[in-house]
Enzyme design. Structure first.
Site, PDB file in Angstrom:
ATOM      1  N   HIS A 157      15.491  -2.066  14.365  1.00 19.26           N
ATOM      2  CA  HIS A 157      15.522  -3.136  13.342  1.00 19.26           C
ATOM      3  C   HIS A 157      14.181  -3.239  12.601  1.00 19.26           C
ATOM      4  O   HIS A 157      13.815  -4.318  12.147  1.00 19.26           O
ATOM      5  CB  HIS A 157      15.854  -4.500  13.951  1.00 19.26           C
ATOM      6  CG  HIS A 157      17.009  -4.475  14.896  1.00 19.26           C
ATOM      7  ND1 HIS A 157      18.308  -4.707  14.513  1.00 19.26           N
ATOM      8  CD2 HIS A 157      17.063  -4.206  16.230  1.00 19.26           C
ATOM      9  CE1 HIS A 157      19.104  -4.604  15.569  1.00 19.26           C
ATOM     10  NE2 HIS A 157      18.377  -4.294  16.614  1.00 19.26           N
ATOM     11  N   SER A 278      -1.793   5.960 -10.195  1.00 22.03           N
ATOM     12  CA  SER A 278      -1.193   5.031 -11.144  1.00 22.03           C
ATOM     13  C   SER A 278      -1.936   5.145 -12.469  1.00 22.03           C
ATOM     14  O   SER A 278      -3.135   5.420 -12.492  1.00 22.03           O
ATOM     15  CB  SER A 278      -1.298   3.612 -10.595  1.00 22.03           C
ATOM     16  OG  SER A 278      -1.281   2.679 -11.652  1.00 22.03           O
ATOM     17  N   LYS A 284      -4.632   3.181  -6.596  1.00 26.76           N
ATOM     18  CA  LYS A 284      -3.341   3.578  -6.043  1.00 26.76           C
ATOM     19  C   LYS A 284      -3.223   5.054  -5.699  1.00 26.76           C
ATOM     20  O   LYS A 284      -3.727   5.917  -6.398  1.00 26.76           O
ATOM     21  CB  LYS A 284      -2.228   3.244  -7.037  1.00 26.76           C
ATOM     22  CG  LYS A 284      -2.079   1.766  -7.274  1.00 26.76           C
ATOM     23  CD  LYS A 284      -1.156   1.127  -6.271  1.00 26.76           C
ATOM     24  CE  LYS A 284       0.259   1.334  -6.729  1.00 26.76           C
ATOM     25  NZ  LYS A 284       1.200   0.669  -5.855  1.00 26.76           N
ATOM     26  N   GLU A 291       9.513   9.527  -2.401  1.00 32.97           N
ATOM     27  CA  GLU A 291      10.393   8.618  -3.155  1.00 32.97           C
ATOM     28  C   GLU A 291      11.428   9.409  -3.956  1.00 32.97           C
ATOM     29  O   GLU A 291      12.596   9.040  -4.020  1.00 32.97           O
ATOM     30  CB  GLU A 291       9.576   7.745  -4.109  1.00 32.97           C
ATOM     31  CG  GLU A 291       8.834   6.629  -3.395  1.00 32.97           C
ATOM     32  CD  GLU A 291       7.882   5.877  -4.329  1.00 32.97           C
ATOM     33  OE1 GLU A 291       7.798   4.651  -4.186  1.00 32.97           O
ATOM     34  OE2 GLU A 291       7.226   6.504  -5.177  1.00 32.97           O
TER      35      GLU A 291
END
Ligand code: ARG
Length: 469
Positions: A157, A278, A284, A291
């Site tokens: 979980h 970024s 970043k 992804e």
């Protein structure tokens, strides 16, 4: 506009909009080498059965060779009005060898021809997929071997559950990908069936020798029913299903790479060469590669659903709807290939933050189950022990402490069974080392699993090598 083979029957020219709409050449040109190989085998068979002369067969084969080289070099002219790769090659052949080219299509139809081409293409691509998967398995196993001493919390979980070896976690992915290898290998049996000679749908009146053609093209089997042979796309659906399952595995791995590389987890760092920055936030480092693997998984599922939907209401036998199968298939083949290739390169470069992972095992009451098990070995029933440790967790939590940070006296207040030796089993090492049940995370189990995997991979690599010859 090129002449159509069916011009004899028609009194009007095809509308340009229809030519564009029905043309598949932009998609199916990638089948050209299989189409030519299939046509060469077909010619040989036609000559052997005296359906055409040896001389005609030789000119056809020579012409097909010339076209193959032209396409290889990029010198071949593609033209939408010629619909698909089969018509392009046939028309090209007329230019190369003249009238005799008109004999090539004897005893076959584009329906069995396209089925053959796709089967040959997919056979090669399935073998490539298996090869890449085995390479990826090796990367995973090597990583497990290198990091055999790294511990981290295992999750259920997405809440910390029990400590595990990082290698055990990685080897879980090995299991998934080895099932994928099995699935693709199994698919291969049904891909490897030769449909040529089914003609349009009912077979042919010519005395063809299908087994001879199959032998030339290395197919162990010929299709048993001509109607099925031209209308079956199960083998593509199976490949897309196996690919979808494989992408599920890659996508779950991606999700963990994304989570683990976040500053909240900090378990790993992606290599700079596989991350992006970024355009606005200078700090970043984004996990765009995992992804995109996760995102492309959606497209693969889409390809599977698209082909299932295309096929579900088609009457037997061939219907033009089936031309759309290739968009789905090629899309998935490309995505799967790319995703595996990029992970094969990226995974060995992951930076593993061993200390952060270890530190994460020291909080979150990961030893609660072990404390309950301790009470069970001292005679308490498991449910009772569970309740007792639950209370201890609530108490420790209120004191902002972990179970192993409580004093012996505090622990004893939850059960008189508790003795000083309890502290021995509450450590991360002990929790891992003692999970020796088959398939558990104890280092000796994980090392055995790695050994077995290395042997299996070696056998697989040898098999692939032999198949390649
Ligand atoms: N381009 C077609 C396809 O990919 C080839 C078969 C055409 N057959 C036909 N009867 N129109 O499905």
């Amino acid at each position: 506009m090129a002449k159509k083979p069916w011009d004899g029957r028609f009194s009007e020219k095809t509308d340009i909009i229809v030519e564009d709409f029905t043309s598949s050449i932009d998609i199916d040109k990638r089948l050209y080498s299989y189409d030519i190989q299939g046509s060469i085998a077909h010619c040989r068979m036609l000559a052997r059965t005296s359906i055409i002369s040896e001389e005609d067969a030789s000119s056809l084969i020579e012409g097909l060779g010339i076209i193959k080289r032209e396409i290889d070099r990029g010198d071949f002219r593609f033209d939408k009005s010629l619909e698909d790769i089969h018509m392009h090659i046939e028309t090209g052949l007329i230019e190369k060898v003249g009238k005799v080219a008109q004999k090539l299509h004897t005893a076959r139809s584009r329906n069995d021809q396209v089925a053959l081409d796709v089967r040959m293409y997919l056979r090669a691509e399935t073998l490539n997929t298996i090869e890449r998967l085995v390479m990826f398995e090796k990367v995973i196993v090597d990583l497990s071997k290198t990091h055999i001493d790294v511990v981290l919390p295992g999750y259920t979980h997405l809440q910390k559950a029990q400590p595990i070896l990082l290698s055990h976690h990685l080897m879980a992915y090995y299991e998934m990908f080895s099932r994928d290898v099995d699935r693709f290998s199994d698919c291969l049996k049904r891909i490897n069936v030769m449909p040529l000679g089914s003609a349009a749908l009912a077979g042919t009146t010519y005395p063809i020798d299908r087994e001879y053609t199959a032998g030339l093209l290395d197919f162990p089997e010929v299709s048993a029913n001509s109607i099925d042979a031209v209308s079956d796309r199960d083998f593509i659906i199976e490949f897309l299903s196996a690919a979808s399952i494989c992408m599920v595995h890659l996508s779950r791995m991606s999700e963990e790479l994304i989570l683990w590389s976040s500053s909240e987890f900090g378990f790993i760092e992606l290599p700079d060469s596989f991350a992006t920055g970024s355009s606005i936030m200078p700090q970043k480092k984004n996990p765009d590669v995992p992804e995109l693997v996760r995102g492309k998984t959606g497209r693969v599922f889409g390809d599977l659903i698209s082909l299932l939907t295309i096929m579900k209401s088609l009457p037997l036998a061939y219907n033009r709807d089936m031309q759309e199968d290739k968009t789905a298939l090629f899309g998935t083949v490309d995505i799967l290939k790319e995703c595996l290739e990029i992970y094969i390169k990226m995974l060995p470069k992951l930076k593993i933050n061993k200390e952060v992972m270890r530190l994460a095992t020291s909080t979150g009451f990961l030893n609660a189950t072990d404390m309950a098990d301790y009470l069970v070995t001292r005679g308490m029933a498991f449910r009772q022990a569970h309740g007792c440790v639950g209370k201890a967790v609530a108490y420790a939590s209120s004191k902002k402490k972990e179970l192993h940070e409580l004093t012996l006296e505090e622990l004893k207040s939850f059960s008189s069974h508790i003795k000083k030796d309890i502290f021995d089993i509450l450590t991360t090492e002990q929790m891992i080392n003692r999970r020796k049940s088959i398939g558990g995370t104890a280092p000796e189990n994980v090392k055995d699993a790695i050994d077995r995997a290395e042997k299996d991979i070696a056998v697989n690599i040898e098999g692939l090598f032999v198949d390649d010859e």
